[in-house]
Design a protein around this motif. Structure first.
Motif: not given
Length: 298
Positions: A95-99, A103-104, A249-250
């Motif tokens: 989840p932190d990648v999506a946030e 990066l995402a 990330g998506n």
């Protein structure tokens, strides 16, 4: 080499491993090849005189970049004989990648495909400068160019990417909403629902690698895409289900046939409608969707 030096080298490498993997993956679009690059980076790193290294992070990124460039050039030959379109290897991400919006966006399937249109050196320069904010001098050392040449390459690559990347960074909530509408229509075979969520100019790219059935060329236009989706999945020998997940990330869908992963469907959204569908079915590219892969820009 003393145990102390070896321990220090190991600790430093481990501390930056996620960053190095992200660099290699963004340059290659393949987790398997990125892992090979990290192994090559490690073998070179343990031979370095650490007393002469002022900035271990920058030095490791330099080694990783050089190894990635070598690997990228050899991959281009493999892609020439690849059956059908080549899509990046999807990664299940935390989840932190999506946030992390930056990066995402940088690892999204849409952006990774844009990066595929750059030359190896252009891709390395763009990724290091635009994504990881590496200085021109450091990039020059990594790609064996002068800083002036790197600036020119960066400008050319940025212009190329800007002309092909999505016009806006779409919040994950809007991507998720479009994906949910697509999933509902897909599961119920609601043709009008699919027509409503797909943009008229939508393009579907499917990657079966010659192992699984997939279109040998991108499919353009909502009507043709719907015909392919409904017709293709209707021939599935078994029960096909879809579940939301987070890939690169998506928001994305994982498709399962009788409970076994059959593919990953990622999307590109613009103006609340889907303009791109990326369907990865090649089994060799689905090994990183069972457990999360940590990615970072730092």
């Amino acid at each position: 080499m003393s145990d102390h030096v070896t321990d220090t080298a190991t600790e430093t490498f481990v501390a930056h491993r996620n960053l190095l993997f992200t660099v290699a993956y963004e340059m290659l679009g393949s987790a398997a090849d990125a892992e090979d690059v990290l192994q090559e980076t490690w073998l070179r790193w343990v031979k370095v005189d650490l007393g002469q290294v002022r900035d271990p992070r920058a030095y490791l990124v330099r080694i990783t970049t050089r190894q990635s460039l070598n690997r990228l050039r050899s991959m281009s030959r493999r892609k020439e004989v690849y059956v059908g379109p080549w899509l990046p290897e999807p990664l299940l991400t935390a989840p932190d990648v999506a946030e992390d919006v930056e990066l995402a966006e940088s690892v999204s399937m849409a952006m990774m495909l844009v990066l595929e249109t750059l030359s190896p050196t252009e891709r390395a320069v763009f990724v290091l400068r635009e994504v990881f904010d590496v200085s021109y001098d450091e990039i020059a050392a990594a790609v064996d160019k002068t800083p002036a040449a790197v600036r020119q390459i960066a400008h050319r690559a940025r212009r190329h990417v800007d002309a092909r990347r999505p016009r806006e960074v779409v919040p994950s909530g809007k991507i998720r909403a479009a994906l949910e509408s697509f999933q509902r229509a897909f599961e119920s075979r609601d043709l009008q629902g699919l027509m409503d969520v797909l943009a008229p100019e939508v393009v579907l790219v499917s990657d079966g690698g010659g192992v699984k059935q997939a279109a040998l060329r991108p499919i353009s236009g909502a009507a043709k895409v719907i015909r392919f989706i409904v017709g293709g999945t209707g021939k599935a020998e078994g029960t096909l289900t879809s579940d939301p997940t987070v890939v690169n990330g998506n928001p994305a869908l994982v498709l399962r046939l009788d409970g076994e992963v059959d593919g990953i469907m990622a999307i590109r959204v613009e103006d609340a409608r889907i303009t791109g569908l990326y369907y990865v079915r090649n089994p060799e590219k689905l090994t990183r969707v069972a457990s999360e892969t940590p990615l970072t820009l730092r």
